[in-house]
Design an enzyme around this catalytic site. Structure first.
Site, PDB file in Angstrom:
ATOM      1  N   HIS A   1      -7.172  -6.461   0.448  1.00 49.02           N
ATOM      2  CA  HIS A   1      -6.082  -5.478   0.449  1.00 49.02           C
ATOM      3  C   HIS A   1      -4.961  -5.877   1.407  1.00 49.02           C
ATOM      4  O   HIS A   1      -3.792  -5.670   1.117  1.00 49.02           O
ATOM      5  CB  HIS A   1      -6.631  -4.102   0.808  1.00 49.02           C
ATOM      6  CG  HIS A   1      -5.605  -3.013   0.749  1.00 49.02           C
ATOM      7  ND1 HIS A   1      -4.864  -2.743  -0.390  1.00 49.02           N
ATOM      8  CD2 HIS A   1      -5.183  -2.120   1.697  1.00 49.02           C
ATOM      9  CE1 HIS A   1      -4.044  -1.728  -0.141  1.00 49.02           C
ATOM     10  NE2 HIS A   1      -4.206  -1.338   1.100  1.00 49.02           N
TER      11      HIS A   1
ATOM     12  N   SER B   1       0.833  -1.196   0.000  1.00 51.56           N
ATOM     13  CA  SER B   1       0.000   0.000   0.000  1.00 51.56           C
ATOM     14  C   SER B   1       0.878   1.260   0.000  1.00 51.56           C
ATOM     15  O   SER B   1       1.682   1.439  -0.913  1.00 51.56           O
ATOM     16  CB  SER B   1      -0.957  -0.043   1.195  1.00 51.56           C
ATOM     17  OG  SER B   1      -2.058   0.817   1.003  1.00 51.56           O
TER      18      SER B   1
ATOM     19  N   ASP C   1      -1.911  14.238  13.278  1.00 56.46           N
ATOM     20  CA  ASP C   1      -2.149  15.538  12.643  1.00 56.46           C
ATOM     21  C   ASP C   1      -1.450  15.633  11.292  1.00 56.46           C
ATOM     22  O   ASP C   1      -2.040  16.092  10.304  1.00 56.46           O
ATOM     23  CB  ASP C   1      -1.670  16.668  13.559  1.00 56.46           C
ATOM     24  CG  ASP C   1      -2.560  16.844  14.779  1.00 56.46           C
ATOM     25  OD1 ASP C   1      -3.718  16.365  14.738  1.00 56.46           O
ATOM     26  OD2 ASP C   1      -2.102  17.435  15.773  1.00 56.46           O
TER      27      ASP C   1
END
Length: 259
Positions: free
Chosen positions: A241, A91, A181
């Protein structure tokens, strides 16, 4: 070390005299994700499993894109005296691997990309980020409570378990190992892929994808062939996946056979 590079946390397995294989995890993951695969490969390879920047035990940094992550790896390899390496990435880690292979093809022996293509994807992580940011870490008493609360945003239990591996309890309370964040701000870069220009990786490349996953589509084959002209493709039956976790033995056999 480059001012932009961070010193990655990593683990090593196998014997140094064997060919080196570096395993790169996906978004929200860590080196620990590969432990089920390492046991099948450590007799034949010198394995390095780093935590990519802003993940796991590696440093947090405001910069988060594929050029920076590839640079971190080059610093790691240089520090370990590794000139040639086999790369396997899943990924997001697969995109890091592809970009490094395109930028520094002379450093890469063979490339394995797990269930991702060198294209931009529409990201569906809004619910995930809302859930992670919405968890009241200062009030949670135990991990089961975090799972119950996160279920309001993330229905799949397996995905929640994957995410909650990053929730750690310290003296001051619960916190995330990853840099939440920065990952949220960088998600459009991470679901995208840099413009490669005229670069290609002329070495051997294997793209493994899960039968139940739609991350590799027929329409992506043209760009895969342009950038990786000697690539081959393999599908793992019964896998989605997270193919390395769902079919670890078959996945490891495919990797070992190719390398």
């Amino acid at each position: 070390m480059s001012k932009q590079a961070v010193e990655l946390y990593f683990r090593k397995f196998g014997k140094p005299e064997q060919p080196t294989l570096c395993l790169l995890h996906g978004l929200f993951g860590s080196a620990n994700n590969w432990m089920g695969i390492v046991k099948y490969l450590q007799d034949d390879f010198h394995i390095i499993t780093p935590d990519l920047r802003n993940h796991g035990r590696s440093p947090h940094h405001d910069g988060m894109d594929y050029t920076l992550m590839a640079g971190d790896l080059l610093e790691l390899f240089d520090g370990l005296g590794i000139n040639g390496v086999n790369l396997l990435g899943h990924s997001m880690g697969g995109k890091v691997a592809m970009w490094l292979a395109l930028q520094q093809p002379e450093r890469i022996e063979k490339l394995v990309v797990a269930d991702i293509a060198p294209v931009a994807y529409e990201h569906g992580f809004d619910n995930v980020f809302e859930g992670l940011c919405g968890l009241p870490l200062d009030k949670i008493q135990h991990r089961e409570e975090a799972d119950r609360l996160l279920a309001g945003w993330v229905a799949e239990k397996g995905v929640r378990q994957y995410l909650l591996q990053n929730l750690v309890k310290q003296q001051q309370g619960w916190s995330w190992r990853f840099n939440l964040d920065v990952l949220r701000k960088a998600i459009s870069h991470l679901t995208g892929f840099p413009e490669p220009g005229r670069r290609i990786f002329a070495g051997e490349a294997l793209f493994i994808h899960g039968e139940k996953s739609d991350y590799i589509r027929d329409s992506y084959r043209e760009i895969m062939g342009q950038l990786f002209p000697h690539y081959r493709q393999r599908m793992l039956h019964g896998a989605g996946h997270w193919l390395y976790a769902e079919q670890p033995q078959l996945f490891a056999q495919a990797v070992k056979g190719f390398l």
